[in-house]
Scaffold this motif. Structure first.
Motif, mmCIF file in Angstrom:
data_model
loop_
_atom_site.group_PDB
_atom_site.id
_atom_site.type_symbol
_atom_site.label_atom_id
_atom_site.label_comp_id
_atom_site.label_asym_id
_atom_site.label_seq_id
_atom_site.Cartn_x
_atom_site.Cartn_y
_atom_site.Cartn_z
ATOM 1 N N TYR A 36 36.678 -72.122 -26.800
ATOM 2 C CA TYR A 36 37.444 -70.915 -27.141
ATOM 3 C C TYR A 36 37.861 -70.181 -25.873
ATOM 4 O O TYR A 36 39.001 -69.706 -25.759
ATOM 5 N N MET A 49 44.041 -68.474 -33.162
ATOM 6 C CA MET A 49 43.295 -69.736 -33.183
ATOM 7 C C MET A 49 44.160 -70.984 -33.316
ATOM 8 O O MET A 49 43.930 -71.979 -32.633
ATOM 9 N N GLN A 50 45.186 -70.934 -34.178
ATOM 10 C CA GLN A 50 45.983 -72.151 -34.381
ATOM 11 C C GLN A 50 46.762 -72.540 -33.122
ATOM 12 O O GLN A 50 46.711 -73.710 -32.712
ATOM 13 N N ALA A 53 44.292 -73.923 -30.607
ATOM 14 C CA ALA A 53 43.804 -75.255 -30.977
ATOM 15 C C ALA A 53 44.834 -76.332 -30.667
ATOM 16 O O ALA A 53 44.483 -77.434 -30.210
ATOM 17 N N GLU A 54 46.111 -76.033 -30.895
ATOM 18 C CA GLU A 54 47.170 -77.002 -30.582
ATOM 19 C C GLU A 54 47.210 -77.307 -29.097
ATOM 20 O O GLU A 54 47.356 -78.462 -28.686
ATOM 21 N N ASP A 59 40.990 -79.363 -33.797
ATOM 22 C CA ASP A 59 41.229 -78.803 -35.117
ATOM 23 C C ASP A 59 40.960 -77.296 -35.060
ATOM 24 O O ASP A 59 39.872 -76.875 -34.633
ATOM 25 N N HIS A 60 41.922 -76.494 -35.510
ATOM 26 C CA HIS A 60 41.760 -75.048 -35.401
ATOM 27 C C HIS A 60 40.605 -74.527 -36.257
ATOM 28 O O HIS A 60 40.058 -73.457 -35.997
ATOM 29 N N GLN A 61 40.207 -75.325 -37.287
ATOM 30 C CA GLN A 61 39.101 -74.885 -38.125
ATOM 31 C C GLN A 61 37.785 -74.844 -37.348
ATOM 32 O O GLN A 61 36.877 -74.083 -37.704
ATOM 33 N N GLN A 64 37.940 -71.472 -35.814
ATOM 34 C CA GLN A 64 37.843 -70.461 -36.867
ATOM 35 C C GLN A 64 36.412 -70.337 -37.378
ATOM 36 O O GLN A 64 35.901 -69.233 -37.574
#
Length: 419
Positions: A36, A49-50, A53-54, A59-61, A64
Motif C-alpha cells: 500500500y 485503491m483501484q 492496484a493497477e 488485485d485491488h481487493q 481493500q
C-alpha cells in the motif's frame, strides 16, 4: 516517485515499513502494508485503491481488505511513527490544524455540509484534525482524529425517528459508539494527551486562530503543563499588562463587598498594538526562504515585530483573588508595507523569552501548509473512497508513513540500502 525510483529505494522502504508496521501481528498484513505504501509513493493521478492496484499489478481487493476489514490497530502504528519523528526529526513544536476531505455523497463516515478552512467554503466534506511534529526544515503528521458533526451523533438528536436514522448511518459506516460530536479543539487536546501517553517529548503547541481564539483550548494546553504560541484575531479583547484591578469601596450597606474589577474596559489587540507606534517594532528574521535578491542574497525571511505583556479578558479565564487576570505575551507583526499590524499571537512562555524565539515558533506553522500540500497532492491523503471510519483512519495513517519515508530520504538521500 517514478517506478525506477521506487525500485531503487525499495530496500529502504522495506526496512522502514517493517519498522512502522512491526506491531502488526501477521506477516501478510505487513507485506500488504508495504505494498500500500508503494502504491501511495508511486506516481499516479489517483491514490485510491483501484488505480493503485493497477499500477502495482495486484488485485485491488487485497488492498481493500487490508484497509477496511483486516484486524490491525492504526493507533499502535501512529505511536511508532511518533517515536520515529521524535528521534529522526528532533521536533521543536507540535502544530495543530484541520483539513477538509471533499466528498460527493452522504455515506462516508462523518461527512456533512460543513465549513472547511482549507477548502475556503462550506462543502460536503469530512474534517480531519491533525497534530504534526515539526522543526524548521521537516515535519511529520503523527496523529489524526476524524471530526464527528452533530448530524452524525444520534445522542445529540431530540427526534427519536431522526436518531434512529443516524444510528443506521453510523452502523453502515462502522463509526464506533464512543466517537461522538465534540469540538475540534477538544480532539486536539485528546491527541496532545496521546502524545504524552506515548512518551513523546513535551513541546510547545502552535495553532492558528481557529484554535488560539478558543480560551478553553488555551487553558487546556496550560493545564497539561505545555507552552503555546497561538494566533489570535485582531479584535480579541485584553487589558495592557500594567493594568490593575481595583476594589470598589463598600457602600455601607449589608452584604458582600464588591469584587475587584478593572476600571477601564478591555481594549482590542489591534488597539494595543497600534498605540505603541511603529518605533516599538524591530526587524526579526525567522528562516531562509528561496527568493534571493540583490538586497537579500541569503533569502532571509524578515519582518517587523514587537512583544507586549497583556492580560486577555474573557469570562472563562480564572482570576486571582485580587481580581487580576493572568499576564501573557502578545507577539505582533507589522510589516513596513502595511498600514497596520497584520498578525497577532498569544503565548504563555516566560516574560524574558527572546523575541526571535517567539517569532520562530509563531512562524513554524508554515510547515503545516507544506505537509497538507505533500500529503494531498503527492500522496493521496484525500483520495480514499471507502466509507468506513476505520478505513479512513488507516488510510491517513499509511499516507502519513509514506510522507515520513519521503522525509527520511530527503534527510539522507545517499544512505546505503540495507543488506
Amino acid at each position: 516517485m517514478t517506478p525506477d525510483q521506487i525500485a531503487e529505494l525499495r530496500p529502504r522502504l522495506g526496512e522502514f515499513a517493517a519498522d512502522m508496521l512491526g506491531c502488526l501481528a501477521r506477516s501478510d498484513q505487513r507485506a500488504t502494508g508495504e505494498l500500500y505504501l508503494r502504491g501511495l509513493l508511486t506516481d499516479g493521478r489517483r491514490k485510491s485503491m483501484q488505480p493503485m492496484a493497477e499500477r502495482l499489478g495486484v488485485d485491488h481487493q487485497r488492498l481493500q481488505q487490508f484497509v477496511t476489514s483486516s484486524t490491525w490497530d492504526f493507533t499502535a502504528v501512529r505511536r511508532r511513527l511518533s517515536s520515529w519523528a521524535a528521534q529522526a526529526i528532533g521536533p521543536r513544536a507540535y502544530v495543530i490544524d484541520d483539513t477538509g476531505f471533499p466528498k460527493d455523497g452522504p455515506a462516508s463516515a462523518c461527512v456533512a455540509w460543513q465549513y472547511s478552512g482549507t477548502l475556503g467554503k462550506t462543502a460536503n466534506c469530512q474534517i480531519g484534525v491533525s497534530v504534526h511534529a515539526v522543526n524548521d526544515t521537516c515535519s511529520a503528521a503523527v496523529d489524526w482524529r476524524l471530526f464527528c458533526p452533530e448530524s452524525w451523533d444520534d445522542k445529540a438528536c431530540d427526534d427519536p425517528e431522526q436518531a434512529e436514522k443516524v444510528r443506521r448511518k453510523r452502523a453502515e459506516s462502522k463509526v464506533p459508539d464512543d466517537v461522538r460530536h465534540i469540538e475540534k479543539w477538544r480532539l486536539a487536546l485528546d491527541m496532545l494527551d496521546e502524545q504524552t501517553e506515548w512518551g513523546s517529548p513535551r513541546l510547545p503547541v502552535v495553532a492558528d486562530a481557529g484554535y488560539g481564539d478558543c480560551t478553553r483550548f488555551r487553558l487546556g494546553v496550560e493545564e497539561r503543563g505545555l507552552d503555546y504560541v497561538v494566533a489570535l484575531k485582531a479584535g480579541t479583547s485584553a487589558h495592557p499588562g500594567e493594568a490593575e484591578p481595583v476594589r470598589p469601596p463598600r457602600n455601607g450597606g449589608p452584604g458582600r463587598r464588591p469584587k475587584p474589577h478593572y476600571p477601564k474596559p478591555a481594549s482590542s489587540l489591534r488597539e494595543i498594538a497600534m498605540a505603541a507606534g511603529r518605533d516599538a517594532y524591530q526587524e526579526v528574521a525567522w528562516r531562509q526562504g528561496t527568493r534571493k535578491t540583490k538586497g537579500n542574497p541569503s533569502a532571509a525571511m524578515t519582518s517587523k515585530f514587537a512583544v507586549f505583556v497583556v492580560r486577555p479578558a474573557n469570562r472563562d479565564i480564572p482570576r486571582a483573588d485580587d481580581g487580576t487576570l493572568p499576564a501573557k505575551l502578545l507577539l505582533v507583526e507589522w510589516p513596513d508595507e502595511a498600514n497596520e499590524p497584520t498578525d497577532y499571537w498569544l503565548s504563555n512562555l516566560p516574560a524574558d523569552t527572546p523575541i526571535d524565539q517567539l517569532v520562530d515558533l509563531a512562524k513554524i506553522r508554515w510547515r503545516i501548509e507544506h505537509d497538507y500540500r505533500e500529503l494531498k497532492t503527492g500522496l493521496g491523503l484525500d483520495h480514499f473512497e471507502g466509507r468506513s471510519w476505520t478505513g479512513w483512519n488507516r488510510h491517513v495513517t499509511l499516507v502519513a508513513i509514506a510522507q515520513a519515508f519521503c522525509t527520511m530520504v530527503r534527510l539522507d538521500p545517499k544512505q546505503d540500502a540495507p543488506a
